[in-house]
Scaffold this active site. Sequence first.
Site, short mmCIF file in Angstrom:
data_model
loop_
_atom_site.label_atom_id
_atom_site.label_comp_id
_atom_site.label_asym_id
_atom_site.label_seq_id
_atom_site.Cartn_x
_atom_site.Cartn_y
_atom_site.Cartn_z
CG HIS A 124 0.18 -3.58 -1.92
ND1 HIS A 124 1.33 -3.84 -1.22
CD2 HIS A 124 0.31 -4.25 -3.09
CE1 HIS A 124 2.11 -4.65 -1.94
NE2 HIS A 124 1.51 -4.91 -3.07
CG HIS A 145 5.56 -7.11 -3.47
ND1 HIS A 145 5.86 -6.15 -4.40
CD2 HIS A 145 4.21 -7.25 -3.52
CE1 HIS A 145 4.77 -5.73 -4.99
NE2 HIS A 145 3.74 -6.38 -4.46
CG HIS A 172 -1.23 -8.54 -3.99
ND1 HIS A 172 -0.14 -9.23 -3.50
CD2 HIS A 172 -0.73 -7.45 -4.61
CE1 HIS A 172 0.96 -8.58 -3.83
NE2 HIS A 172 0.63 -7.50 -4.50
CD GLU A 173 -2.76 -4.43 -6.48
OE1 GLU A 173 -2.45 -3.30 -6.05
OE2 GLU A 173 -1.95 -5.21 -7.00
#
EC number: 3.4.24.-
Length: 699
Positions: A242, A318, A238-239
Amino acid sequence: MKMWRLLLLGVATGRCLHEETQKSVRLLRPPFSQMPTHFRSSILPLPGSHEPRPLRIQTYYSRAPVPGEAWDPEGETRALAAVTETTRRIQGILAVLPVQGPLLLSRDPAQYCHAVWGDPDTPNYQRCSILNPGYKGESCLGAKIPDAHLRGYSLWPEHGLPQLIQPDGPGVQNADFLLYVQVAHTSKCHKEPSVIAYAACCQLDSEDRPLAGTIVYCGQHLRSPTLSHDDIVMATLHELLHALGFSGQLFKMWRDCPSGLSARENCSTRKQVTRRDERGQLLLTTPAVSHSLAKHLGVPGTLQGAPLEEKQGSLSSHWESRLLQGSIMTATFHGAQHTRLDPVTLAAFEDSGWYQVNHSAAEELLWGQGSGPDFGLVSTCRTGSSDFFCTGSGLGCHYLHLDKGSCDSDSTLEGCRIYKPLAKGSECWKEENGLHTRAENPHGEIYHRHSRCFLANLTSQVLSKHTSQPSTAPDLEDPTGCCYLHQCTHKGAYEVQVEGSPWIPCLPGKAVQIPGYDGLLYCPQGRLCLRDEGARAATSQPMSFTTQDLLSQLSLRLTGTPGHSLGKGQREELAEVVLQALVMRAGTSRCYFHSPTITTSLVFTVSMWKSPGCHGPSVAMLHRTLTLTLQMKPLQVHHGEAIFTTDYSKLWTSLDHNPSMTELLLSTGFCLLVLILVGALGTLAYQKRAMLQVAPSTT
Ligand SMILES: *[C@@H]1O[C@H](CO)[C@@H](O)[C@H](O)[C@H]1NC(C)=O
Ligand SMILES: *[C@@H]1O[C@H](CO)[C@@H](O)[C@H](O)[C@H]1NC(C)=O
Ligand SMILES: *[C@@H]1O[C@H](CO)[C@@H](O)[C@H](O)[C@H]1NC(C)=O
């Protein structure tokens, strides 16, 4: 950018920190103005490099030099293992035009330079005229970038050639992205106990593709026993997504490349990436995303875009969780078990124009699948029109049916309510959760690798009829979430099993009755057995070889007509009659029972194990059920003139977690076997525990 909050214990509180993290970082691009030709060479592809190649992420770990902070080897080990696995995984998902030669990062003139030449008519206009004496080098979200990874810098006179202060470093070979990794307990970690990690992108290439970033792990939080390796990998993914471009700050730099990635000269910055629809909802409006969401919701053609989560007007990074619950790019994390790298997220990376995306790496997202254009709106989620949402605060099933859930909301759901996994012990697929159920199991629940959550209000008839004192568990009336075994028979079709019951076909969308139980079991539609893996698919193999299936034995003492003694032939006949009665009582096939015998002192003994092709509950489960029902209601068999009854007080069981009884009853030879098996069980159980990663049961 980029905080992924792990909300522990169901407390959906705390600020979202991604904007604050983002703000602390200045995105650097290669310095065009002072860029001699050789600078570009490391960024722009050379001839022959027009083929996208898997994204090469090189990681640099630096032990954070935080004064007074103890080194955290455990957090470090877990973090680095997750980084390694995640970067390898991303290689299979994203490809880029490879950087030729060593990758060099830029220095920030605002850092090393105190003043620049200000006269547009001089040749060295805007070049550094006075150095910053306090310059300490470059960093990325607190991680120091080694000089070896950086371009050099010079001091310029008003006219003429520069004075080289620091030459270019050697750069990093075989890299398309540099990832700096830190494990620390920063003030951000301290403020938000639910944060696993946060990341930011720091540098872009000349096409604005992210070139470098940092991920900071909150070391102390990584030690939580509720976090599995898979959870940390998912949080890392997830990070990194980003940092690689899925970020409110980077959306506006996405490229439109009509002729594909290889013809980058035809790419232009996208004119519009986000906008608001008539309801005021912020949308990501790029074509692949809009198309992918339409496909997901079963809407023909395309949609205006995919909704983004918004918090106090900050730049959203998100997906709106009402629509894309369970996607890796929603703002809250419910554990790896409930998180998918969904097709809409991969479509976003295609729309960035920087990557070629391997769409076969996408994982199916069940949330909202085929639910139409009005799915997930604040106005529709409370009408009961979709079974993805719930009303009230009762118990039911999380939509993946792996867990029981309670109907709940949080700040990202804007008043909509969904079944969230309970804080503890709600996983139907974890056998250890079943150990806590009382011996009495009125609802016939089964916790097993192949168990799923079903809405049901089953109550055992045996227990309700034969318990002398009122049952401690009240009869269910409203259906609630319960764990039962399932096995797939065809695509979309499955059977269920409740403790002691045979397999019952469960017609999706219908309710079924279970023999031996009052009440109904509801069969969910479109959630279980979706993949066409053939009948009795491997994923749902009812009872592969489990330790509990090894061997079990049931012994019953019979009381009969006094003084009646039996010959060998008669005992064999009687054994067969008792067995038939037992099979009827068990409601299963005979394939569980082997070698029935009766001794002269009227002890009936039968071995229990599953023959090949024998479908049904595990031996241990059947054994437990039989023991229970025989206690409630003895078996009575007629043999010739005599009537025999099983004697409750003389009911002995073996290997049912009760070795002491076993020893009392069994011959020495069998005891030896039992001891060996118990030893083996211990080993197997240990291995299983070591393998079963604990997913956080969070909301
Ligand atoms: C694309 O993804 C699939 C599924 O993860 C994987 O098996 C395959 O190797 C990937 N292809 C490439 C070129 O990496
Ligand atoms: C770029 O676009 C132009 C005009 O649309 C086209 O003629 C040219 O072939 C394109 N270049 C590549 C490499 O596709
Ligand atoms: C189970 O629930 C159904 C309605 O959902 C109800 O009609 C039925 O009476 C309930 N059965 C029991 C035994 O509570």
